[in-house]
Write a protein that holds these residues in place. Structure first.
Motif, PDB file in Angstrom:
ATOM      1  N   THR A   4     -15.912  29.646  24.664  1.00  0.00           N
ATOM      2  CA  THR A   4     -15.906  28.297  25.226  1.00  0.00           C
ATOM      3  C   THR A   4     -15.653  27.286  24.116  1.00  0.00           C
ATOM      4  N   THR A   5     -14.939  26.225  24.434  1.00  0.00           N
ATOM      5  CA  THR A   5     -14.666  25.162  23.459  1.00  0.00           C
ATOM      6  C   THR A   5     -15.445  23.906  23.840  1.00  0.00           C
ATOM      7  N   HIS A   6     -15.875  23.170  22.821  1.00  0.00           N
ATOM      8  CA  HIS A   6     -16.696  21.977  23.038  1.00  0.00           C
ATOM      9  C   HIS A   6     -16.278  20.884  22.070  1.00  0.00           C
ATOM     10  N   LYS A   7     -16.307  19.653  22.530  1.00  0.00           N
ATOM     11  CA  LYS A   7     -15.919  18.526  21.685  1.00  0.00           C
ATOM     12  C   LYS A   7     -16.992  18.181  20.670  1.00  0.00           C
ATOM     13  N   SER A   8     -18.260  18.401  21.040  1.00  0.00           N
ATOM     14  CA  SER A   8     -19.362  18.095  20.126  1.00  0.00           C
ATOM     15  C   SER A   8     -20.507  19.069  20.333  1.00  0.00           C
ATOM     16  N   PHE A   9     -21.439  19.061  19.395  1.00  0.00           N
ATOM     17  CA  PHE A   9     -22.569  19.984  19.446  1.00  0.00           C
ATOM     18  C   PHE A   9     -23.555  19.621  20.554  1.00  0.00           C
ATOM     19  N   SER A  10     -23.464  18.402  21.059  1.00  0.00           N
ATOM     20  CA  SER A  10     -24.376  17.973  22.128  1.00  0.00           C
ATOM     21  C   SER A  10     -24.217  18.839  23.370  1.00  0.00           C
ATOM     22  N   GLU A  11     -23.037  19.424  23.560  1.00  0.00           N
ATOM     23  CA  GLU A  11     -22.782  20.277  24.714  1.00  0.00           C
ATOM     24  C   GLU A  11     -23.403  21.663  24.566  1.00  0.00           C
ATOM     25  N   LEU A  12     -23.856  21.994  23.351  1.00  0.00           N
ATOM     26  CA  LEU A  12     -24.407  23.324  23.080  1.00  0.00           C
ATOM     27  C   LEU A  12     -25.919  23.323  22.860  1.00  0.00           C
ATOM     28  N   ALA A  13     -26.464  22.181  22.492  1.00  0.00           N
ATOM     29  CA  ALA A  13     -27.856  22.109  22.027  1.00  0.00           C
ATOM     30  C   ALA A  13     -28.867  22.703  23.007  1.00  0.00           C
ATOM     31  N   GLU A  14     -28.691  22.466  24.294  1.00  0.00           N
ATOM     32  CA  GLU A  14     -29.681  22.927  25.274  1.00  0.00           C
ATOM     33  C   GLU A  14     -29.558  24.407  25.603  1.00  0.00           C
ATOM     34  N   LYS A  15     -28.509  25.051  25.146  1.00  0.00           N
ATOM     35  CA  LYS A  15     -28.293  26.459  25.475  1.00  0.00           C
ATOM     36  C   LYS A  15     -29.181  27.404  24.678  1.00  0.00           C
ATOM     37  N   TYR A  16     -29.724  26.917  23.524  1.00  0.00           N
ATOM     38  CA  TYR A  16     -30.475  27.792  22.625  1.00  0.00           C
ATOM     39  C   TYR A  16     -31.758  27.121  22.135  1.00  0.00           C
ATOM     40  N   ASP A  17     -32.705  27.974  21.710  1.00  0.00           N
ATOM     41  CA  ASP A  17     -33.977  27.472  21.178  1.00  0.00           C
ATOM     42  C   ASP A  17     -33.950  27.354  19.659  1.00  0.00           C
ATOM     43  N   GLY A  18     -33.008  28.016  19.033  1.00  0.00           N
ATOM     44  CA  GLY A  18     -32.920  27.978  17.579  1.00  0.00           C
ATOM     45  C   GLY A  18     -31.495  28.156  17.101  1.00  0.00           C
ATOM     46  N   PHE A  19     -31.252  27.688  15.879  1.00  0.00           N
ATOM     47  CA  PHE A  19     -29.912  27.802  15.292  1.00  0.00           C
ATOM     48  C   PHE A  19     -30.021  28.264  13.842  1.00  0.00           C
ATOM     49  N   ILE A  20     -29.155  29.212  13.496  1.00  0.00           N
ATOM     50  CA  ILE A  20     -29.017  29.673  12.116  1.00  0.00           C
ATOM     51  C   ILE A  20     -27.794  28.964  11.550  1.00  0.00           C
ATOM     52  N   LEU A  21     -27.988  28.139  10.529  1.00  0.00           N
ATOM     53  CA  LEU A  21     -26.906  27.295  10.036  1.00  0.00           C
ATOM     54  C   LEU A  21     -26.364  27.747   8.685  1.00  0.00           C
ATOM     55  N   ASP A  22     -25.056  27.883   8.628  1.00  0.00           N
ATOM     56  CA  ASP A  22     -24.366  28.070   7.356  1.00  0.00           C
ATOM     57  C   ASP A  22     -24.370  26.727   6.629  1.00  0.00           C
ATOM     58  N   GLN A  23     -24.185  26.753   5.312  1.00  0.00           N
ATOM     59  CA  GLN A  23     -24.187  25.505   4.545  1.00  0.00           C
ATOM     60  C   GLN A  23     -22.777  24.956   4.292  1.00  0.00           C
ATOM     61  N   PHE A  24     -22.061  25.578   3.340  1.00  0.00           N
ATOM     62  CA  PHE A  24     -20.747  25.086   2.935  1.00  0.00           C
ATOM     63  C   PHE A  24     -19.752  25.151   4.094  1.00  0.00           C
ATOM     64  N   GLY A  25     -19.097  24.023   4.381  1.00  0.00           N
ATOM     65  CA  GLY A  25     -18.107  23.970   5.436  1.00  0.00           C
ATOM     66  C   GLY A  25     -18.685  23.682   6.800  1.00  0.00           C
ATOM     67  N   VAL A  26     -20.025  23.700   6.897  1.00  0.00           N
ATOM     68  CA  VAL A  26     -20.705  23.395   8.157  1.00  0.00           C
ATOM     69  C   VAL A  26     -21.621  22.187   7.986  1.00  0.00           C
ATOM     70  N   MET A  27     -22.569  22.298   7.041  1.00  0.00           N
ATOM     71  CA  MET A  27     -23.499  21.202   6.778  1.00  0.00           C
ATOM     72  C   MET A  27     -22.957  20.218   5.740  1.00  0.00           C
ATOM     73  N   HIS A  28     -22.383  20.778   4.665  1.00  0.00           N
ATOM     74  CA  HIS A  28     -21.925  19.928   3.563  1.00  0.00           C
ATOM     75  C   HIS A  28     -20.767  20.580   2.821  1.00  0.00           C
ATOM     76  N   ASN A  29     -20.220  19.856   1.858  1.00  0.00           N
ATOM     77  CA  ASN A  29     -19.106  20.377   1.059  1.00  0.00           C
ATOM     78  C   ASN A  29     -19.504  20.642  -0.385  1.00  0.00           C
ATOM     79  N   GLY A  30     -20.807  20.707  -0.638  1.00  0.00           N
ATOM     80  CA  GLY A  30     -21.303  20.933  -1.989  1.00  0.00           C
ATOM     81  C   GLY A  30     -21.696  19.658  -2.706  1.00  0.00           C
TER      82      GLY A  30
END
Length: 327
Positions: A4-30
């Motif tokens: 599924t494709t989504h324009k923003s993360f707001s469309e996904l937030a309610e689907k899960y109770d937790g998220f495992i987040l990568d850092q580089f390229g997702v959260m920040h660029n270093g």
């Protein structure tokens, strides 16, 4: 091929109770938070979502969390961090650094005298002292060496220098322009050939192949050195994504079932492959290291045709697709 494709993360937030987040390229660029990422993390935390970082970084878990404020993130939003550097250092401590002892003699007429045995490592790492010294301090009784003939094993931790046991930086050996151009032939391959001849085991503390720098250029990472070593016939143990153990470690920290957690990453090779192998739903961020594959602007949703082409090429299909970690 279903995703599924989504324009923003707001469309996904309610689907899960937790998220495992990568850092580089997702959260920040270093250097700084990527557009909308820090606000998205804050929003997810306020919604009661459990968050943990899973990163192929040479840093320890503690170091990764301590860096967050400078990058625009509140560490209190996270339940913790699992890093490849942390897992690798624990392995080295157990296998090589736990104060091994050797007997000087076993003659019945003499008491067996025991001495501490220091294992030596050929250590590919970073030129800056901060991350390397925190890492090696967790490895136990290990002494770096730049001489293959002295080494008991090899650590691929960074891609700038071979670090000596000296505090004088002039005693370290530079790896030349490898981080910029990815060329192993001039300096690194001859070193690896000598390691192969001695059958030295290698430990890879960061299996990433490339990273996208803040200025948009590509940096070549330790995973490329480890991959080449295996191609040459060497033995290498990897820590970090895409290996299942690290995803399961995140689930244990979060205390959630895999079906209620989604991994968010930008690498099909490491993030999406690892999540799929672990049975964890995953979110592919198109604005990361694969962004140059698409013709659209970073922040826009790529066409379904281009997404399918990339997924077929890389043989990995995510559960969801979103341009950025942005609410």
């Amino acid at each position: 091929m279903t995703f599924t494709t989504h324009k923003s993360f707001s469309e996904l937030a309610e689907k899960y109770d937790g998220f495992i987040l990568d850092q580089f390229g997702v959260m920040h660029n270093g250097k700084e938070s990527l557009p909308g990422a820090s606000q998205c993390v804050k929003k997810l935390s306020e919604m009661g979502k459990k968050l943990i970082i899973l990163s192929n970084t040479s840093s320890t878990s503690e170091s990764a969390l301590l860096k967050l404020p400078k990058l625009g993130f509140d560490p209190s939003c996270f339940d913790g961090a699992v890093t490849s550097g942390e897992e690798a250092s624990l392995h080295i401590l157990q296998e090589y650094g736990c104060c091994s002892v050797a007997a000087d003699n076993d003659d019945e007429t003499h008491k067996s005298q025991k001495r501490k045995v220091t294992k030596k490592a050929l250590w590919f790492t970073w030129a800056d002292d901060n991350v390397p010294m925190k890492f090696i301090s967790k490895c136990g009784n290990i002494e770096p060496t730049t001489e293959v003939e002295e080494a008991d094993f090899v650590i691929t931790h960074g891609t700038e220098i071979l670090r000596s046991n000296s505090k004088d930086s002039s005693d370290h050996l530079t790896l030349g322009s490898f981080m910029d151009d990815g060329d192993l032939a001039p300096i690194i391959e001859p070193i690896l050939k000598k390691c192969i001849e001695r059958k030295l085991p290698m430990i890879c503390a960061n299996p990433d192949f490339i990273m996208k720098r803040a200025d948009g250029t590509t940096g070549h990472m330790p995973g490329k050195i480890a991959q080449k070593y295996e191609e040459m016939g060497g033995d290498c143990s990897y820590f970090g994504k895409p290996h299942i153990a690290h995803f399961k470690a995140c689930l244990r920290e979060l205390g959630l079932d895999a079906s209620r957690v989604a991994h968010v990453g930008d690498s099909l090779h490491h993030d999406i492959a690892g999540a799929n192998a672990s049975g964890i739903p995953c979110v592919f961020i198109t604005g990361g290291i694969h962004s140059t594959f698409f013709t659209c602007e970073v922040g826009e949703v790529p066409s379904e045709e281009s997404l399918k082409e990339l997924f077929q090429k890389e043989k990995q299909v995510p559960t969801h697709v979103v341009p950025l970690l942005k609410f």
